[in-house]
Write a protein that holds these residues in place. Structure first.
Motif, PDB file in Angstrom:
ATOM      1  N   THR A   1       0.812  -1.246   0.035  1.00 48.68           N
ATOM      2  CA  THR A   1       0.050   0.302  -0.001  1.00 48.68           C
ATOM      3  C   THR A   1       0.765   1.453  -0.040  1.00 48.68           C
ATOM      4  OG1 THR A   1      -0.100  -0.063   2.418  1.00 48.68           O
ATOM      5  CG2 THR A   1      -1.839  -1.110   1.226  1.00 48.68           C
TER       6      THR A   1
ATOM      7  N   PHE B   1       0.027  -7.702  -4.513  1.00 47.84           N
ATOM      8  CA  PHE B   1      -1.260  -6.544  -4.638  1.00 47.84           C
ATOM      9  C   PHE B   1      -2.518  -7.525  -4.163  1.00 47.84           C
ATOM     10  CE2 PHE B   1       1.901  -4.656  -7.142  1.00 47.84           C
ATOM     11  CZ  PHE B   1       1.921  -3.224  -6.752  1.00 47.84           C
TER      12      PHE B   1
ATOM     13  N   SER C   1      -6.249  -3.029  -4.343  1.00 51.24           N
ATOM     14  CA  SER C   1      -5.980  -2.364  -5.557  1.00 51.24           C
ATOM     15  C   SER C   1      -7.287  -2.244  -6.458  1.00 51.24           C
ATOM     16  CB  SER C   1      -4.946  -3.278  -6.196  1.00 51.24           C
ATOM     17  OG  SER C   1      -5.448  -4.488  -6.684  1.00 51.24           O
TER      18      SER C   1
ATOM     19  N   ILE D   1      -2.091   2.725  -5.486  1.00 56.54           N
ATOM     20  CA  ILE D   1      -1.787   1.443  -5.453  1.00 56.54           C
ATOM     21  C   ILE D   1      -1.484   0.931  -6.724  1.00 56.54           C
ATOM     22  CG2 ILE D   1      -2.271  -1.134  -4.760  1.00 56.54           C
ATOM     23  CD1 ILE D   1      -3.667   0.166  -2.367  1.00 56.54           C
ATOM     24  N   ARG D   2      -2.534   1.488  -7.617  1.00 57.42           N
ATOM     25  CA  ARG D   2      -2.560   0.853  -9.083  1.00 57.42           C
ATOM     26  C   ARG D   2      -1.218   1.460  -9.815  1.00 57.42           C
ATOM     27  NH1 ARG D   2      -8.040   1.343  -7.940  1.00 57.42           N
ATOM     28  NH2 ARG D   2      -8.104   3.184  -8.901  1.00 57.42           N
TER      29      ARG D   2
ATOM     30  N   ALA E   1       1.549  -0.404  -9.100  1.00 57.02           N
ATOM     31  CA  ALA E   1       1.468  -1.969  -9.864  1.00 57.02           C
ATOM     32  C   ALA E   1       1.717  -1.593 -11.415  1.00 57.02           C
ATOM     33  CB  ALA E   1       0.050  -2.247  -9.794  1.00 57.02           C
TER      34      ALA E   1
END
Length: 264
Positions: free
Chosen positions: A158, A176, A180, A188-189, A192
């Motif tokens: 996070t 994740f 997400s 968070i995305r 990623a």
């Protein structure tokens, strides 16, 4: 879809009424493996192993969660060291620091370090739980864990891309979870999106953190596909590609091709 749920608490009572059906749904959704996480309850440290023994496609971890750190004794640590020898135990965790709740931080730190010492002796990677404690967690890991070279998983990540990079530099994979997928979780995305795909895992953290599509309901391993979709959407990839890549990452990190399996 080819999926691995790298973090699920399948032993918890939320699954008591339909656990077998839950496992069937996971398999139907394409879940090839689950890493069943030891709940960290000192009075019953082998709960996840029971499922790894019963199902050939489930593996286990062991450890004492920071929420239970005040209950940890030297005897518990010795028990964990014995459980670490089980052939289907892949990792030690989840362990770490949690500052969201008012658990004594000095006790958390000591139990965290004690468990890292035991994990290093067992040559097991670690699974990190961190909530509102990223600076201290990463500092402790760089001091006490990085020299082992064993790495691990930063579970339910996070924090920032900078913190993720610190984890990668220590040999950790970044995992994740269902959060997400939440509309307000763009941070968070973004992480990623930025990370190398070969350094990522996906998980449910079942029965917690149900993805947006199921929000407000109990989470379960079949829903790990929703995490793959969320990551795929920000990387301009197909969900199947993210699922296959993260599954391959898991197998490679834990050397699953060399792990013994038990009968289902």
């Amino acid at each position: 879809m080819q999926l691995i749920d790298s973090h699920a608490h399948v032993d918890l009572p939320q699954f008591a009424d339909d656990r077998d059906a839950m496992f069937d749904r996971a398999r139907a959704a394409g879940v090839e493996h689950i890493l069943a996480i030891g709940t960290g309850q000192p009075e019953k440290l082998d709960l996840a192993i029971e499922f790894a023994d019963k199902y050939d496609w489930i593996f286990a971890s062991i450890g004492i969660h920071p929420h239970e750190s005040q209950q940890a004794t030297p005897k518990h640590l010795s028990t964990l060291a014995e459980l670490a020898k089980h052939p289907k135990v892949l990792a030690w965790g989840e362990i770490g620091l949690d500052y969201f709740y008012d658990y004594p931080r000095d006790v958390q730190d000591k139990v965290f370090r004690d468990q890292m010492s035991r994990a290093a002796a067992a040559k097991l990677p670690i699974i990190i739980h961190c909530r509102d404690a990223w600076p201290d967690t990463l500092n402790v890991l760089e001091e006490a864990w990085k020299p082992t070279g064993l790495g691990g998983i930063l579970h339910c990540f996070t924090s920032t891309i900078e913190d993720a990079q610190r984890g990668l530099d220590m040999g950790f994979l970044i995992s994740f979870a269902g959060n997400s997928t939440y509309p307000k979780a763009s941070n968070i995305r973004e992480v990623a999106k930025a990370l190398p795909l070969e350094k990522m895992l996906i998980e449910t953290d079942s029965p917690f953190l149900a993805p947006q599509r199921y929000r407000g309901k109990r989470n379960e391993p079949a829903y790990v596909a929703e995490v793959a979709k969320a990551i795929a959407s920000v990387r301009n990839l197909g969900a199947e590609e993210v699922a296959a890549a993260t599954a391959s990452n898991f197998r490679r990190f834990f050397k699953l091709d060399t792990k013994p399996q038990t009968a289902s």
